[in-house]
Structure formats: structure tokens, C-alpha cells
Design a protein around this motif. Sequence first.
Motif, PDB file in Angstrom:
ATOM      1  N   ARG A  42      79.797 -63.016   8.112  1.00 16.32           N
ATOM      2  CA  ARG A  42      80.672 -63.473   7.030  1.00 16.32           C
ATOM      3  C   ARG A  42      80.074 -64.712   6.329  1.00 16.32           C
ATOM      4  N   MET A  43      79.514 -65.635   7.121  1.00 19.26           N
ATOM      5  CA  MET A  43      78.939 -66.866   6.566  1.00 19.26           C
ATOM      6  C   MET A  43      77.560 -66.643   5.950  1.00 19.26           C
ATOM      7  N   ARG A  44      76.841 -65.630   6.414  1.00 22.79           N
ATOM      8  CA  ARG A  44      75.453 -65.429   5.990  1.00 22.79           C
ATOM      9  C   ARG A  44      75.264 -64.239   5.046  1.00 22.79           C
ATOM     10  N   MET A  45      76.347 -63.681   4.551  1.00 23.43           N
ATOM     11  CA  MET A  45      76.277 -62.507   3.684  1.00 23.43           C
ATOM     12  C   MET A  45      75.406 -62.731   2.445  1.00 23.43           C
ATOM     13  N   LYS A  46      75.364 -63.970   1.957  1.00 19.89           N
ATOM     14  CA  LYS A  46      74.585 -64.291   0.753  1.00 19.89           C
ATOM     15  C   LYS A  46      73.076 -64.062   0.968  1.00 19.89           C
ATOM     16  N   GLU A  47      72.651 -63.959   2.217  1.00 14.43           N
ATOM     17  CA  GLU A  47      71.233 -63.709   2.513  1.00 14.43           C
ATOM     18  C   GLU A  47      70.842 -62.253   2.220  1.00 14.43           C
ATOM     19  N   LEU A  48      71.844 -61.410   2.013  1.00 17.49           N
ATOM     20  CA  LEU A  48      71.587 -59.981   1.782  1.00 17.49           C
ATOM     21  C   LEU A  48      71.708 -59.646   0.306  1.00 17.49           C
ATOM     22  N   ARG A  49      70.791 -58.824  -0.175  1.00 20.00           N
ATOM     23  CA  ARG A  49      70.822 -58.414  -1.582  1.00 20.00           C
ATOM     24  C   ARG A  49      71.650 -57.134  -1.721  1.00 20.00           C
ATOM     25  N   PRO A  50      72.674 -57.163  -2.586  1.00 21.43           N
ATOM     26  CA  PRO A  50      73.511 -55.965  -2.759  1.00 21.43           C
ATOM     27  C   PRO A  50      72.803 -54.846  -3.518  1.00 21.43           C
ATOM     28  N   ASP A  51      71.684 -55.155  -4.182  1.00 21.15           N
ATOM     29  CA  ASP A  51      70.971 -54.145  -4.977  1.00 21.15           C
ATOM     30  C   ASP A  51      69.900 -53.399  -4.177  1.00 21.15           C
ATOM     31  N   GLN A  52      69.787 -53.680  -2.888  1.00 19.95           N
ATOM     32  CA  GLN A  52      68.807 -52.999  -2.034  1.00 19.95           C
ATOM     33  C   GLN A  52      69.505 -52.388  -0.830  1.00 19.95           C
ATOM     34  N   PRO A  53      68.962 -51.270  -0.320  1.00 23.25           N
ATOM     35  CA  PRO A  53      69.572 -50.652   0.873  1.00 23.25           C
ATOM     36  C   PRO A  53      69.562 -51.625   2.059  1.00 23.25           C
ATOM     37  N   ILE A  54      70.599 -51.513   2.873  1.00 20.23           N
ATOM     38  CA  ILE A  54      70.704 -52.334   4.077  1.00 20.23           C
ATOM     39  C   ILE A  54      70.778 -51.396   5.275  1.00 20.23           C
ATOM     40  N   TYR A  55      69.809 -51.524   6.180  1.00 19.60           N
ATOM     41  CA  TYR A  55      69.773 -50.750   7.414  1.00 19.60           C
ATOM     42  C   TYR A  55      70.228 -51.672   8.540  1.00 19.60           C
ATOM     43  N   LEU A  56      71.291 -51.283   9.212  1.00 21.07           N
ATOM     44  CA  LEU A  56      71.890 -52.095  10.264  1.00 21.07           C
ATOM     45  C   LEU A  56      71.715 -51.427  11.624  1.00 21.07           C
ATOM     46  N   ALA A  99      66.155 -61.620  20.869  1.00 19.32           N
ATOM     47  CA  ALA A  99      64.955 -62.188  21.486  1.00 19.32           C
ATOM     48  C   ALA A  99      64.409 -61.292  22.594  1.00 19.32           C
ATOM     49  N   ALA A 100      65.301 -60.578  23.284  1.00 16.32           N
ATOM     50  CA  ALA A 100      64.883 -59.696  24.381  1.00 16.32           C
ATOM     51  C   ALA A 100      64.144 -58.460  23.868  1.00 16.32           C
ATOM     52  N   GLY A 101      64.273 -58.162  22.589  1.00 16.12           N
ATOM     53  CA  GLY A 101      63.581 -57.028  21.994  1.00 16.12           C
ATOM     54  C   GLY A 101      64.316 -56.549  20.767  1.00 16.12           C
ATOM     55  N   HIS A 102      63.566 -56.340  19.670  1.00 13.65           N
ATOM     56  CA  HIS A 102      64.169 -55.867  18.428  1.00 13.65           C
ATOM     57  C   HIS A 102      63.177 -54.986  17.671  1.00 13.65           C
ATOM     58  N   ILE A 103      63.685 -54.223  16.722  1.00 10.39           N
ATOM     59  CA  ILE A 103      62.831 -53.363  15.912  1.00 10.39           C
ATOM     60  C   ILE A 103      61.921 -54.260  15.074  1.00 10.39           C
ATOM     61  N   LEU A 104      60.644 -53.923  15.071  1.00  8.00           N
ATOM     62  CA  LEU A 104      59.646 -54.687  14.341  1.00  8.00           C
ATOM     63  C   LEU A 104      60.054 -54.824  12.874  1.00  8.00           C
ATOM     64  N   GLY A 105      60.122 -56.055  12.388  1.00 14.07           N
ATOM     65  CA  GLY A 105      60.475 -56.308  10.994  1.00 14.07           C
ATOM     66  C   GLY A 105      61.945 -56.621  10.753  1.00 14.07           C
ATOM     67  N   ALA A 106      62.753 -56.570  11.801  1.00 21.89           N
ATOM     68  CA  ALA A 106      64.199 -56.809  11.645  1.00 21.89           C
ATOM     69  C   ALA A 106      64.498 -58.303  11.558  1.00 21.89           C
ATOM     70  N   ARG A 107      65.507 -58.628  10.748  1.00 21.35           N
ATOM     71  CA  ARG A 107      66.056 -59.986  10.696  1.00 21.35           C
ATOM     72  C   ARG A 107      67.309 -60.004  11.546  1.00 21.35           C
ATOM     73  N   ASN A 108      67.541 -61.106  12.212  1.00 18.81           N
ATOM     74  CA  ASN A 108      68.726 -61.236  13.062  1.00 18.81           C
ATOM     75  C   ASN A 108      69.833 -61.973  12.317  1.00 18.81           C
ATOM     76  N   ILE A 109      70.891 -61.238  11.987  1.00 20.23           N
ATOM     77  CA  ILE A 109      72.113 -61.834  11.450  1.00 20.23           C
ATOM     78  C   ILE A 109      73.238 -61.287  12.322  1.00 20.23           C
ATOM     79  N   PRO A 110      73.608 -62.034  13.383  1.00 23.52           N
ATOM     80  CA  PRO A 110      74.643 -61.543  14.302  1.00 23.52           C
ATOM     81  C   PRO A 110      75.958 -61.246  13.584  1.00 23.52           C
ATOM     82  N   LEU A 111      76.664 -60.233  14.054  1.00 23.28           N
ATOM     83  CA  LEU A 111      77.958 -59.877  13.482  1.00 23.28           C
ATOM     84  C   LEU A 111      78.869 -61.107  13.428  1.00 23.28           C
ATOM     85  N   SER A 112      78.795 -61.956  14.456  1.00 23.35           N
ATOM     86  CA  SER A 112      79.640 -63.154  14.515  1.00 23.35           C
ATOM     87  C   SER A 112      79.332 -64.152  13.395  1.00 23.35           C
ATOM     88  N   GLN A 113      78.157 -64.043  12.760  1.00 21.98           N
ATOM     89  CA  GLN A 113      77.758 -64.961  11.681  1.00 21.98           C
ATOM     90  C   GLN A 113      77.712 -64.277  10.317  1.00 21.98           C
TER      91      GLN A 113
END
Length: 124
Positions: A69-83, A53-67
Motif C-alpha cells: 500500500r505504501m510502495r505502490m508508487k514504485e510500480l508503473r501502471p502502464d506495464q505488466p506486473i508479474y507477482l 533473501a532465502a531465495g527468489h526468482i532472478l530479477g525480482a524486486r521485493n515489495i512485501p504485501l505488508s508494504q
Amino acid sequence: MEIALIVLGAIIVYSVATYFMQRKMVKTLTQEEFRAGYRKAQLIDVREPEEYAAGHILGARNIPLSQLRMRMKELRPDQPIYLYCQSGLRSGRAAQMLYRKGYRDLYHLKGGFKQWTGKVKKKN
């Protein structure tokens, strides 16, 4: 004294092994390389919500490292992931976690968000 040296040695060996394993799993990109490819990828900020909330790269989704494991299904394995995170440590750990679950096209920002000079969005 001997035990302390053994423990210290084990920590060093573990750290070096983790570093080289991480380099195999995730490609570290300079800011220019990151900027060139992140619009065609899933851009994930693994920092905590208040950091995001304090500032992020334009277009980024927030999936905290702490979450992640539970939210991995939101990511597509067939597309590049920039972290990215604040400094690069958490995004490296996130990449390791994703790699173990079968994700292969993983990239993270060298130096993290604190080095970023591109467009930033802040929540009001």
C-alpha cells in the motif's frame, strides 16, 4: 447451531465470490507462461524480506504485501506486473489491492515460488 450454519454459509459465499473476483482481476499463469513473459514485465516478489533473501526468482524486486500500500508508487501502471509469493495466496491479495488502485495488467504464478524450477538467486 443455526447461527453457526449462517456464519459458515457466509464464509463459503465470501470465499467463492473472492475467488471469482480474483480470477477477473489477475491472470494466473503456469510456470511456462510466467517464464515466457516475466522478463518484459515488472517482476514483484510479495513475500517478506527474509523469505526473499532465502531465495527468489532472478530479477525480482521485493515489495512485501505488508508494504505494498505504501510502495505502490514504485510500480508503473502502464506495464505488466508479474507477482508471486510462496504459494499464490499473497500474490492474489496483492493483485486485488493493485486492481482497486487502477492497475490492470496483472499476472501471478500458479502455485507460487515453492513450485518454481527456474533460475533462483539467494542472498549470501
